[in-house]
Design a protein around this motif. Structure first.
Motif, PDB file in Angstrom:
ATOM      1  N   ARG A 160       0.610   6.202  -3.247  1.00 23.08           N
ATOM      2  CA  ARG A 160       1.627   7.236  -3.398  1.00 23.08           C
ATOM      3  C   ARG A 160       3.030   6.764  -3.030  1.00 23.08           C
ATOM      4  N   SER A 161       3.144   5.597  -2.398  1.00 17.95           N
ATOM      5  CA  SER A 161       4.437   5.120  -1.925  1.00 17.95           C
ATOM      6  C   SER A 161       5.025   4.103  -2.892  1.00 17.95           C
ATOM      7  N   THR A 162       6.338   4.145  -3.056  1.00 18.71           N
ATOM      8  CA  THR A 162       7.042   3.169  -3.886  1.00 18.71           C
ATOM      9  C   THR A 162       7.457   1.936  -3.086  1.00 18.71           C
ATOM     10  N   LEU A 163       7.194   1.948  -1.793  1.00 19.66           N
ATOM     11  CA  LEU A 163       7.553   0.813  -0.948  1.00 19.66           C
ATOM     12  C   LEU A 163       6.682  -0.388  -1.305  1.00 19.66           C
ATOM     13  N   ASP A 164       7.306  -1.500  -1.618  1.00 15.28           N
ATOM     14  CA  ASP A 164       6.590  -2.697  -2.057  1.00 15.28           C
ATOM     15  C   ASP A 164       6.318  -3.610  -0.866  1.00 15.28           C
ATOM     16  N   ASP A 165       5.052  -3.867  -0.598  1.00 16.33           N
ATOM     17  CA  ASP A 165       4.690  -4.781   0.490  1.00 16.33           C
ATOM     18  C   ASP A 165       3.960  -6.013  -0.027  1.00 16.33           C
ATOM     19  N   SER A 166       4.111  -6.301  -1.317  1.00 17.31           N
ATOM     20  CA  SER A 166       3.388  -7.427  -1.907  1.00 17.31           C
ATOM     21  C   SER A 166       3.869  -8.774  -1.370  1.00 17.31           C
ATOM     22  N   ARG A 167       5.122  -8.844  -0.951  1.00 19.64           N
ATOM     23  CA  ARG A 167       5.654 -10.097  -0.416  1.00 19.64           C
ATOM     24  C   ARG A 167       5.696 -10.118   1.113  1.00 19.64           C
TER      25      ARG A 167
END
Length: 671
Positions: free
Chosen positions: A375-382
């Protein structure tokens, strides 16, 4: 406002952009060979740091926030690989991501030797039974509260042999150490994991929203991006007149002084000694010393920070002296103590809470991302870990740490105050290091001092808690901010990786654990082989434990309440810090950074304030006379100076090992 300072030119996220023509064809991110190379250097730096400190008695390899041991091995690796790449080609050409991985692993592992974990750990668990006497009353008030699963006994003279040396033909009694070391390794690893996870959670706030520049990492990023490509024998960052000017100016006096080591009558440059300059009766003196390492890293910090660190040291000299004259103990005689120490503690905590409040939006978003990733648009892929994994790791490590302390005898109420306070202080130290690039930042207050104050003083603390607190301090009261400050810089390095961030975190944590284990076991082995008393002049193994435990026993026998005046000065410091922050964020002309007040009077700040002043004066003069464009052009000058300083320290170790063992010389100091 950008925390890098009002005067600093706007910087892009990636500042060093070397010529693409001299870069490796492909940056594959974190590779297996970089992890293997990193682990090799982890072993090497831990053996090196302990050997230099305990046997050679030379320069400090693992004391500050940018440990010299890691810098030496990193730079030598780049130089060797550059030559081999010139001879044999691509197999010895490492990409920027690979060099970042290698450095980060050896950098993190320097929390293992000597003044990281192992020196304190071995000293504190070897001390209680060996140094217990009828006079110090440890057997009566201390030993009954120390569980046998964390403190090895002196059965069959195991601790006596550690300090006096093993009898000929006798085996090292590893059995008496096995159980305590296992539980201590799990404890320090749990606290370390909490620090790493917390740094991952807050990283985006500092790196993206506040755009902190991490000045201490600037030379490392320059070296990593300009390593050898096979086109020339030397790395690409070792180019240009400015680099070689800085290199020569620093290398010459240090090499010249080595002649004096062999012939004391030979003239020498006064570059490794300082002096206290008295400033009046009851006033603390000024330490005059030029630290080359501090100068090289501080040049990349903002003028605002450098000026404030020096200015508030003057504030301490004046205020501390006035308080002393008025009968309020405030200096000791060189550093803060008493009332002034509580004022600085209040300022430090107030500033840390201010920063935490500023981060509230990001922390809320990160927590929501951990609860509902989709549900979050916060990107934690990096990120080095996902936010879900980071919050889970933080919670589990805190839970384990709390249970460990409870089983060791600490009161539950104290644990619930101590651990959040520890994380808050480590958060503050990490932010100050990230903002200032000052590699000798030390905590001006500790979690235990604040916890004890919150309870009303030592008289309200159970005896068992006093007894276990000093051993636990190896992780919960570390002056360097333990893994939080290291973790924040590792996260910043992760921003420059092309891929493999999760593998990068695995290598980092493995490097920390391996460093602690190797360093601790090597220290114990060394004690039995040469005798702990022969570690002199090292303070860790012999005296630190005695002083810490005796303070605990004194607190049990004669506990004292917290003085009301200390609370008042704590409040004064907190309120003054709020006013400083309001002025800074309301008025663009305000010249003072709050970090200076939060570290005012602290011992490492006092020992480096003169160097910080020179760094500010140099940078200020150049910017005013030549202009902001000169800042970029002058960077190679200080990269060259730092390179020369690292190589001079390494050369000094070789000379000491061959001709002056075991009475080495100090090139790199602890300030």
């Amino acid at each position: 406002m950008v925390d890098g300072g009002k005067d600093a030119p706007k910087q892009p996220v990636e500042k060093f952009k070397p010529d693409p023509a001299v870069q490796p064809r492909e940056d594959r991110g974190v590779t297996v060979r970089s992890l293997i190379f990193g682990l090799f250097l982890v072993i090497a730096v831990n053996l090196l740091a302990n050997t230099v400190r305990y046997i050679l008695h030379a320069s400090y390899m693992a004391y500050d926030h940018m440990p010299m041991g890691s810098l030496i091995l990193f730079l030598l690796s780049i130089l060797v690989c550059s030559v081999l790449a010139r001879w044999f080609g691509k197999p010895f050409v490492f990409s920027r991501s690979e060099w970042i991985t290698i450095f980060a692993m050896v950098f993190v592992s320097c929390l293992g030797p000597t003044y990281g974990v192992s020196g304190y750990l071995v000293g504190l668990i070897a001390t209680p039974y060996y140094f217990a006497t009828p006079e110090n009353r440890w057997s009566e008030f201390l030993l009954p509260h120390l569980p046998d699963w964390i403190i090895p006994s002196n059965k069959d003279g195991a601790m006596t042999w550690f300090y006096d040396g093993l009898p000929p033909g006798a085996p090292i009694p590893w059995g008496v150490w096995a159980v305590p070391l296992f539980w201590w390794f799990t404890f320090v690893s749990a606290v370390a994991l909490a620090g790493f996870c917390a740094s991952i959670i807050i990283h985006r706030q500092w790196s993206v929203h506040e755009r902190i520049v991490y000045p201490a990492l600037e030379p490392i990023l320059e070296m990593s991006a300009g390593a050898g490509t096979g086109k020339r024998a030397l790395p690409e960052f070792m180019r240009g007149r400015a680099f070689w000017t800085g290199f020569g100016v620093v290398l010459f006096p240090f090499v010249w002084n080595m002649i004096n080591w062999f012939e004391p009558s030979f003239p020498r440059f006064p570059i490794v000694a300082g002096t206290w300059i008295p400033l009046g009766r009851a006033f603390p003196p000024q330490w005059i010393f030029l630290s080359t390492a501090v100068m090289c890293f501080a040049y990349f910090a903002s003028l605002e920070v450098l000026f404030s660190l020096w200015f508030f040291d003057l504030v301490f000299i004046i205020e501390g002296g006035v308080l002393n004259r008025l009968g309020e103990k405030a200096i000791s005689p060189y550093f803060m103590t008493g009332r002034y120490a509580w004022q600085t503690a209040g300022a430090f905590i107030s500033l840390t809470l201010w920063w935490l409040v500023m981060s509230r939006s990001h922390l809320r978003e990160a927590f929501l991302k951990a609860l509902h990733p989709g549900r979050s648009t916060l990107d934690d892929s990096r990120q080095l870990l996902s936010y879900r994994a980071a919050f889970l790791g933080l919670g589990l490590s805190f839970l384990y740490t709390a249970v460990w302390l409870w089983r060791a005898g600490m009161d539950v109420t104290l644990i619930l105050i101590l651990l959040p306070t520890m994380l808050l202080i480590y958060f503050g130290i990490a932010k100050m290091l990230a903002d200032s690039g000052h590699i000798f930042v030390g905590s001006p207050t500790y979690a235990w001092d604040l916890t004890q104050a919150a309870m009303g003083g030592a008289k309200f603390i159970p005896a068992a808690t006093h007894a276990i607190l000093y051993p636990a301090s190896v992780a919960v009261n570390h002056f360097r901010g333990y893994t939080f400050s290291v973790g924040m810089h590792v996260n910043r390095l992760g921003d420059f990786l092309t891929r493999g961030h999760r593998r990068f975190f695995g290598g980092i944590f493995a490097a920390f654990v391996l460093g602690v284990i190797i360093s601790t076991l090597f220290t114990i082995w060394l004690g039995y082989r040469i005798g702990g008393y022969n570690f002199e002049p090292n303070w860790l193994i012999i005296y630190a434990g005695q002083q810490g435990y005796q303070q605990a026993v004194n607190a049990i026998i004669s506990p004292e309440p917290m003085e009301k005046g200390n609370y008042a000065f704590f409040g004064i410091g907190a309120v003054a810090m709020v006013l400083l922050n309001v002025m800074r964020y309301r008025f663009t002309w305000w010249p003072f950074h709050p970090i200076g007040f939060a570290l005012s009077g602290a011992w490492l700040t006092r020992l480096t304030s003169f160097t910080l002043f020179l760094a500010w004066l140099t940078k200020f003069t150049l910017l005013k006379l030549v202009g902001p464009s000169f800042y970029r052009k002058s960077r190679p000058l200080f990269i060259g100076a730092l390179t020369a300083y690292i190589l001079a320290t390494a050369l000094g170790l070789v000379v000491d090992a061959i001709w002056f063992n075991p009475q080495g010389h100090f090139i790199h100091q602890w300030y």
